[in-house]
Scaffold this motif. Structure first.
Motif, PDB file in Angstrom:
ATOM      1  N   ARG A  39       0.848  -1.190   0.000  1.00 31.45           N
ATOM      2  CA  ARG A  39       0.000   0.000   0.000  1.00 31.45           C
ATOM      3  C   ARG A  39       0.884   1.240   0.000  1.00 31.45           C
ATOM      4  N   PRO A  40       1.101   1.833  -1.173  1.00 30.24           N
ATOM      5  CA  PRO A  40       1.972   3.015  -1.258  1.00 30.24           C
ATOM      6  C   PRO A  40       1.344   4.212  -0.570  1.00 30.24           C
ATOM      7  N   ASP A  41       2.192   5.091  -0.008  1.00 30.58           N
ATOM      8  CA  ASP A  41       1.675   6.331   0.560  1.00 30.58           C
ATOM      9  C   ASP A  41       1.592   7.387  -0.538  1.00 30.58           C
ATOM     10  N   LEU A  42       1.104   8.568  -0.179  1.00 25.38           N
ATOM     11  CA  LEU A  42       0.873   9.620  -1.183  1.00 25.38           C
ATOM     12  C   LEU A  42       2.174  10.054  -1.850  1.00 25.38           C
ATOM     13  N   ARG A  43       3.262  10.099  -1.091  1.00 25.35           N
ATOM     14  CA  ARG A  43       4.559  10.487  -1.669  1.00 25.35           C
ATOM     15  C   ARG A  43       4.994   9.476  -2.723  1.00 25.35           C
ATOM     16  N   GLN A  44       4.834   8.190  -2.437  1.00 28.02           N
ATOM     17  CA  GLN A  44       5.214   7.152  -3.396  1.00 28.02           C
ATOM     18  C   GLN A  44       4.339   7.212  -4.644  1.00 28.02           C
ATOM     19  N   VAL A  45       3.060   7.492  -4.459  1.00 27.52           N
ATOM     20  CA  VAL A  45       2.155   7.625  -5.602  1.00 27.52           C
ATOM     21  C   VAL A  45       2.597   8.781  -6.495  1.00 27.52           C
ATOM     22  N   ALA A  46       2.967   9.910  -5.879  1.00 29.55           N
ATOM     23  CA  ALA A  46       3.423  11.067  -6.653  1.00 29.55           C
ATOM     24  C   ALA A  46       4.695  10.734  -7.429  1.00 29.55           C
ATOM     25  N   LEU A  47       5.610  10.002  -6.812  1.00 22.82           N
ATOM     26  CA  LEU A  47       6.841   9.610  -7.492  1.00 22.82           C
ATOM     27  C   LEU A  47       6.542   8.715  -8.687  1.00 22.82           C
ATOM     28  N   VAL A  48       5.637   7.767  -8.484  1.00 18.89           N
ATOM     29  CA  VAL A  48       5.337   6.788  -9.529  1.00 18.89           C
ATOM     30  C   VAL A  48       4.523   7.391 -10.669  1.00 18.89           C
ATOM     31  N   VAL A  49       3.589   8.260 -10.347  1.00 20.13           N
ATOM     32  CA  VAL A  49       2.653   8.779 -11.351  1.00 20.13           C
ATOM     33  C   VAL A  49       3.151  10.061 -12.021  1.00 20.13           C
ATOM     34  N   LEU A 183       6.635  13.151 -27.310  1.00 20.99           N
ATOM     35  CA  LEU A 183       7.156  12.849 -25.975  1.00 20.99           C
ATOM     36  C   LEU A 183       6.122  13.107 -24.888  1.00 20.99           C
ATOM     37  N   ARG A 184       5.354  14.184 -25.011  1.00 18.69           N
ATOM     38  CA  ARG A 184       4.344  14.475 -23.996  1.00 18.69           C
ATOM     39  C   ARG A 184       3.296  13.371 -23.943  1.00 18.69           C
ATOM     40  N   ALA A 185       2.927  12.848 -25.100  1.00 22.05           N
ATOM     41  CA  ALA A 185       1.953  11.753 -25.125  1.00 22.05           C
ATOM     42  C   ALA A 185       2.524  10.508 -24.460  1.00 22.05           C
ATOM     43  N   ALA A 186       3.826  10.253 -24.669  1.00 22.91           N
ATOM     44  CA  ALA A 186       4.468   9.110 -24.027  1.00 22.91           C
ATOM     45  C   ALA A 186       4.503   9.278 -22.514  1.00 22.91           C
ATOM     46  N   MET A 187       4.783  10.495 -22.050  1.00 22.94           N
ATOM     47  CA  MET A 187       4.768  10.759 -20.613  1.00 22.94           C
ATOM     48  C   MET A 187       3.377  10.525 -20.030  1.00 22.94           C
ATOM     49  N   ALA A 188       2.351  11.016 -20.742  1.00 21.87           N
ATOM     50  CA  ALA A 188       0.973  10.831 -20.273  1.00 21.87           C
ATOM     51  C   ALA A 188       0.592   9.352 -20.298  1.00 21.87           C
ATOM     52  N   HIS A 189       1.012   8.644 -21.335  1.00 19.19           N
ATOM     53  CA  HIS A 189       0.792   7.190 -21.464  1.00 19.19           C
ATOM     54  C   HIS A 189       1.402   6.469 -20.262  1.00 19.19           C
ATOM     55  N   HIS A 190       2.644   6.782 -19.966  1.00 19.67           N
ATOM     56  CA  HIS A 190       3.372   6.173 -18.849  1.00 19.67           C
ATOM     57  C   HIS A 190       2.681   6.503 -17.525  1.00 19.67           C
ATOM     58  N   ALA A 191       2.296   7.769 -17.350  1.00 17.64           N
ATOM     59  CA  ALA A 191       1.651   8.195 -16.112  1.00 17.64           C
ATOM     60  C   ALA A 191       0.314   7.488 -15.909  1.00 17.64           C
ATOM     61  N   ALA A 192      -0.465   7.358 -16.981  1.00 21.02           N
ATOM     62  CA  ALA A 192      -1.765   6.694 -16.882  1.00 21.02           C
ATOM     63  C   ALA A 192      -1.595   5.216 -16.522  1.00 21.02           C
ATOM     64  N   TYR A 193      -0.601   4.572 -17.142  1.00 20.00           N
ATOM     65  CA  TYR A 193      -0.317   3.163 -16.833  1.00 20.00           C
ATOM     66  C   TYR A 193       0.034   3.000 -15.359  1.00 20.00           C
ATOM     67  N   ASN A 194       0.946   3.844 -14.864  1.00 20.88           N
ATOM     68  CA  ASN A 194       1.356   3.760 -13.465  1.00 20.88           C
ATOM     69  C   ASN A 194       0.205   4.066 -12.514  1.00 20.88           C
ATOM     70  N   ALA A 195      -0.632   5.037 -12.895  1.00 20.31           N
ATOM     71  CA  ALA A 195      -1.755   5.411 -12.041  1.00 20.31           C
ATOM     72  C   ALA A 195      -2.740   4.260 -11.888  1.00 20.31           C
ATOM     73  N   VAL A 196      -2.988   3.537 -12.968  1.00 21.39           N
ATOM     74  CA  VAL A 196      -3.899   2.392 -12.905  1.00 21.39           C
ATOM     75  C   VAL A 196      -3.334   1.303 -11.996  1.00 21.39           C
ATOM     76  N   LEU A 197      -2.004   1.162 -11.990  1.00 22.72           N
ATOM     77  CA  LEU A 197      -1.379   0.125 -11.168  1.00 22.72           C
ATOM     78  C   LEU A 197      -1.378   0.490  -9.685  1.00 22.72           C
ATOM     79  N   VAL A 198      -0.992   1.722  -9.358  1.00 22.73           N
ATOM     80  CA  VAL A 198      -0.820   2.074  -7.942  1.00 22.73           C
ATOM     81  C   VAL A 198      -2.036   2.776  -7.343  1.00 22.73           C
ATOM     82  N   GLY A 199      -2.893   3.363  -8.185  1.00 23.94           N
ATOM     83  CA  GLY A 199      -4.033   4.095  -7.668  1.00 23.94           C
ATOM     84  C   GLY A 199      -4.956   3.262  -6.785  1.00 23.94           C
ATOM     85  N   PRO A 200      -5.430   2.120  -7.266  1.00 21.09           N
ATOM     86  CA  PRO A 200      -6.301   1.296  -6.428  1.00 21.09           C
ATOM     87  C   PRO A 200      -5.628   0.827  -5.133  1.00 21.09           C
ATOM     88  N   ALA A 201      -4.327   0.476  -5.219  1.00 25.23           N
ATOM     89  CA  ALA A 201      -3.604   0.019  -4.025  1.00 25.23           C
ATOM     90  C   ALA A 201      -3.541   1.138  -2.974  1.00 25.23           C
TER      91      ALA A 201
END
Length: 205
Positions: A39-49, A183-201
């Motif tokens: 269960r990541p904390d808010l700081r870890q979520v910010a780093l990942v997303v 590049l911006r689309a790739a960053m958003a793609h990466h961020a969305a992927y990470n958010a789906v993984l860590v957001g629910p946790a």
């Protein structure tokens, strides 16, 4: 629409690959354990997303435009990635110093890139880059995957390297997004992927 399809495809492909790797090699005990908290904390979520997509896309795929200024920055990025990978195997007392050296290398590269990228001669894409693009894209995805070994315990078997092989597949899909949508689309793609993984946790863990 294309961006959304690529993001969903990345989620499905990487998760399926993870399930297959775990099913095949998990019982053999050769895969390292993850060091990430359940269960990541808010700081870890910010780093990942936020932080990870910005930094990793800049280093791993920012230079895939092929322009000379970007390729020059790639040299700094390669040196930084080498230092970050070295930090994973360095003695405990040296890890922070080696990682800091990697961060400084990136900063210097970004400064030079921002100063020189608008010059006309630095906007040209060399012929050798075009001829070897496929190998460069594969290489960037391999480096991207290996960098994530830092999310796992130390390897005890060579086959343990395969734990990050799904991320190489994800890296290739991110490279496609970067080259087709920017590049911006790739960053958003990466961020969305990470958010789906860590957001629910984070929200329900």
């Amino acid at each position: 629409m294309t961006w959304a399809v690529l993001t969903v495809l990345t989620l499905l492909a990487v998760l399926l690959a993870r399930v297959l790797i775990e099913a095949i090699l998990g019982p053999a005990g050769v895969l390292p354990e993850s060091t990430l908290t359940a269960r990541p904390d808010l700081r870890q979520v910010a780093l990942v997303v936020i932080v990870a997509p910005l930094l990793e896309e800049t280093l791993s795929r920012g230079w895939l435009s092929g322009r000379r200024a970007a390729l020059r920055f790639a040299l700094y990025g390669a040196a930084a990635l080498g230092l970050l990978l070295a930090a994973l195997i360095a003695p405990q007392g040296l890890r922070k110093i080696v990682a800091l050296a990697g961060a400084v290398t990136v900063l210097v590269g970004l400064i030079q890139w921002s100063i020189t990228r608008h010059r006309q001669r630095n906007r040209v894409v060399p012929g050798w880059f075009i001829r070897n693009f496929r190998w460069l894209a594969w290489g960037s995805s391999l480096a991207f995957a290996l960098l994530h070994l830092g999310n796992y315990e130390a390897l005890t078997h060579p086959l343990g390297l395969l734990v990050v092989s799904p991320l190489m597949l994800g890296g290739m899909l991110l490279a496609y997004t970067r080259t087709r949508l920017g590049l911006r689309a790739a960053m958003a793609h990466h961020a969305a992927y990470n958010a789906v993984l860590v957001g629910p946790a984070w929200a329900f863990g």
